[in-house]
Design an enzyme around this catalytic site. Structure first.
Site, PDB file in Angstrom:
ATOM      1  N   ALA A 211      -1.524  -5.599  -5.869  1.00 38.46           N
ATOM      2  CA  ALA A 211      -2.415  -4.863  -5.122  1.00 38.46           C
ATOM      3  C   ALA A 211      -3.551  -4.143  -5.883  1.00 38.46           C
ATOM      4  CB  ALA A 211      -1.473  -3.617  -4.296  1.00 38.46           C
ATOM      5  N   HIS A 212      -4.330  -3.540  -5.315  1.00 38.81           N
ATOM      6  CA  HIS A 212      -5.629  -3.088  -5.840  1.00 38.81           C
ATOM      7  C   HIS A 212      -5.320  -1.913  -6.887  1.00 38.81           C
ATOM      8  CE1 HIS A 212      -4.919  -0.713  -1.874  1.00 38.81           C
ATOM      9  NE2 HIS A 212      -4.915   0.318  -2.797  1.00 38.81           N
TER      10      HIS A 212
END
Length: 284
Positions: A211-212
């Site tokens: 994820a980010h």
């Protein structure tokens, strides 16, 4: 840090969104996280005790530092979300659209490359079916297998006052350093404001989600079906066994071993071996 095409005064922004502020009425020059060193940058903090000099901070209580402007909010993250959507709607955000730079040694098709501001260095392998989105750097000798997605738009939402989820816009990059392997159907998401980073010689298996804002160190092994949530920090020489799940903002330190199917909800120490749900240390 993300710059604005057009500077906007704090007073104008607050009037537009029915917000209150305390301190100097500054021009907002950009936005980012709390680590940005430049002045007059819009950030948010859920810790009401934070004081940041020369910043424009969205938080619950006013700051005591001089030259720091505070936008008051009961939910700083939600307020930041609303402001970023406002900036996007008004086309205030400066979006980089640099011409792609792909080394002549790299064979890619038009179907591989989706977007701009992409840099792929020499001797990389981008297999058919892989997708490289905007704002991605892939350094030399890295391999991206078929079906992998690099630079995907992050899944970020915040619930508003009516509990409806609203989008938290994403503006960051993905940087894959030298000699990295990314397996089939793995997804690596761009950062919110900064970079999602995979460091040298790390090997990522198939069907992994990263994820980010994740930072993964050197020489790591990330095996199949691992899920790594936002803002996780992973040190060097870490092993994640199949189907491991790492909750957001956890730190896994150097040389750690995460057992198969583990659910990691606490930080993992250097050289520690953990297993289970929730993951617990294995005594030697």
């Amino acid at each position: 840090m993300i710059k604005l095409n057009k500077k906007i005064k704090v007073s104008v922004l607050c009037h537009s969104l029915n917000l209150k502020y305390i301190g100097k009425d500054k021009f907002i020059e950009g936005f980012g996280d709390l680590n940005v060193k430049k002045n007059n940058i819009l950030c948010f903090s859920n810790n009401s005790k934070n004081n940041f000099k020369n910043k424009i901070i969205i938080q619950k209580n006013k700051t005591n530092l001089q030259n720091c402007t505070t936008i008051l909010s009961r939910n700083p993250r939600l307020t930041m979300c609303k402001i970023l959507n406002f900036f996007s709607k008004k086309n205030f955000v400066r979006i980089s659209k640099k011409k792609n730079s792909i080394h002549k040694s790299v064979k890619v098709s038009k179907n591989n490359i989706i977007g701009s501001n992409i840099k792929i260095e020499k001797n990389c392998v981008i297999e058919s079916g892989a997708k490289i989105f905007s704002n991605v750097i892939i350094k030399k000798n890295s391999i991206i297998r078929s079906g992998a997605i690099i630079g995907a738009y992050g899944f970020g939402y915040e619930r508003n006052e009516k509990k409806a989820p609203i989008l938290f816009p994403q503006f960051g990059l993905v940087q894959i350093n030298q000699n990295v392997h990314v397996g089939n159907n793995t997804c690596i998401v761009g950062g919110t404001f900064n970079k999602t980073i995979i460091n040298e010689n790390t090997k990522i298996d198939n069907l992994v989600h990263i994820a980010h804002n994740v930072k993964i160190g050197k020489n790591c092994i990330i095996t199949a079906k691992c899920q790594i949530a936002g803002s996780v920090k992973i040190g060097n020489n870490v092993w994640l066994s199949p189907s491991s799940s790492i909750i957001n903002k956890v730190t896994i330190n150097d040389n750690a071993f995460i057992g198969i199917g583990s659910v990691v909800i606490f930080d993992v120490k250097k050289n520690e071996r953990v297993f289970g749900n929730p993951a617990q240390s294995l005594k030697k």
